[in-house]
Design an enzyme around this catalytic site. Structure first.
Site, short mmCIF file in Angstrom:
data_model
loop_
_atom_site.label_atom_id
_atom_site.label_comp_id
_atom_site.label_asym_id
_atom_site.label_seq_id
_atom_site.Cartn_x
_atom_site.Cartn_y
_atom_site.Cartn_z
N SER A 161 0.80 -1.03 0.23
CA SER A 161 -0.08 0.05 0.15
C SER A 161 0.85 1.34 -0.22
CB SER A 161 -0.94 0.11 1.15
OG SER A 161 -0.27 0.04 2.50
N ASP A 185 -3.34 6.44 11.04
CA ASP A 185 -3.49 5.03 11.20
C ASP A 185 -2.08 4.40 11.78
OD1 ASP A 185 -2.14 4.90 8.96
OD2 ASP A 185 -3.67 4.14 7.57
N HIS A 198 0.67 4.29 7.21
CA HIS A 198 0.85 4.78 5.87
C HIS A 198 1.45 6.09 5.77
CE1 HIS A 198 -2.63 1.82 5.17
NE2 HIS A 198 -1.61 1.36 4.30
#
Length: 297
Positions: free
Chosen positions: A38, A242, A245
């Site tokens: 990601s 979070d 990321h």
């Protein structure tokens, strides 16, 4: 005989021109493969702002990530299109994509080296993937090879792979223990299948992880001992709320770090992906013309 000689010379000239044009075409695109999970696909600017907790991208594209007429990407349907954020939107299609390092990298390279030429980005990253899923024979690996080979056939030369993966492998100890071996095998298999044995690979060393073994995976990445593999450490770059990321500014910074490493990298002498240009000595051409003229006399 003069007319026949003129035809022969024109034919030879046309043949030589086609070879020259073909070589130029092969050099037009500087192919950069983007792979991993990601943080390579890009989650900069992505957050759960909705009531239902569905991730959304804020749509903010910084100047360093704006479209550039010299930057293209290979789309999901294998067509070269103008690269624009989020560049993995049609690749990592089941997730919400935002800003990644790819566009910032390409723009930084062109800014620092105006003579670099066209950039062809080949996005292949998929969020949430374990390194075991990138092994030869698996879907992700085969798709990466397929897309990279298509990019090469459409005109270009492999210049590097940017690789950012490992957050998922921090969860289970078994994955940590197998990580370095899997990574070496992946890099070696990929170079072999792309017929690019010394392909420069720029590996981003983890800034975060999903589990408790982040430092152990980082250590495995830092200790990788393969030629033409450069580490770019992302530790310390700002993270989204979070804690996993990279933020948009962090992705811009990472893209610039990767561009710096790429432009200052000194690989071993290599010809990574195609045969040397065809060179026909002048004396051979003259001899062929002379033989044809004698034959038609």
């Amino acid at each position: 005989m003069g007319y026949m000689l003129s035809l022969i010379l024109l034919a030879l000239l046309a043949h030589a021109t086609s070879i020259s044009c073909q070589n130029i075409l092969e050099q037009r695109l500087n192919i950069i493969i983007l792979a991993g999970q990601s943080n390579m696909a890009g989650r900069g600017g992505v957050a759960n702002h909705s009531v239902r907790g569905i991730p959304t991208w804020d749509g903010d594209v910084p100047p360093q990530c704006q479209p550039n007429p010299w930057i293209f990407k290979l789309s999901a349907d294998m067509a070269w299109v103008e690269a624009r954020e989020p560049i993995h939107a049609d690749i990592d299609a089941k997730k919400t994509n935002g800003i990644g390092p790819g566009m910032a990298f390409a723009n930084a390279v062109l800014s620092k080296d105006p003579n670099f030429g066209l950039v062809g980005l080949v996005p292949c990253a998929i969020g949430g993937t374990n390194l075991s899923q990138w092994q030869k024979g698996g879907f992700l690996y085969e798709q990466l090879v397929k897309r990279a080979q298509m990019a090469l056939r459409s005109g270009g030369a492999y210049k590097a792979m940017l690789w950012y993966q490992g957050e998922t492998d921090t969860i289970y100890k078994q994955d940590v223990e197998l990580y370095q071996g899997r990574l070496k095998r992946f890099f070696n298999d990929l170079r072999s299948d792309l017929q690019a044995p010394r392909l420069p690979i720029f590996q981003v060393v983890l800034a975060s992880g999903q589990g408790r073994y982040t430092e152990e995976v980082r250590e495995a990445q830092l200790k990788i001992e393969l030629p033409n593999v450069e580490n770019v450490d992302a530790m310390g770059l700002p993270l989204e709320p979070d804690g996993l990321h990279l933020t948009t500014p962090a992705q811009v910074r990472l893209g610039d770090m990767l561009a710096h490493a790429f432009l200052h990298f000194q690989p071993n002498p290599l010809n990574t992906n195609h045969s040397p240009p065809i060179f026909v000595p002048y004396f051979f051409i003259i001899a062929q013309v002379f033989w044809m003229v004698i034959s038609f006399s």
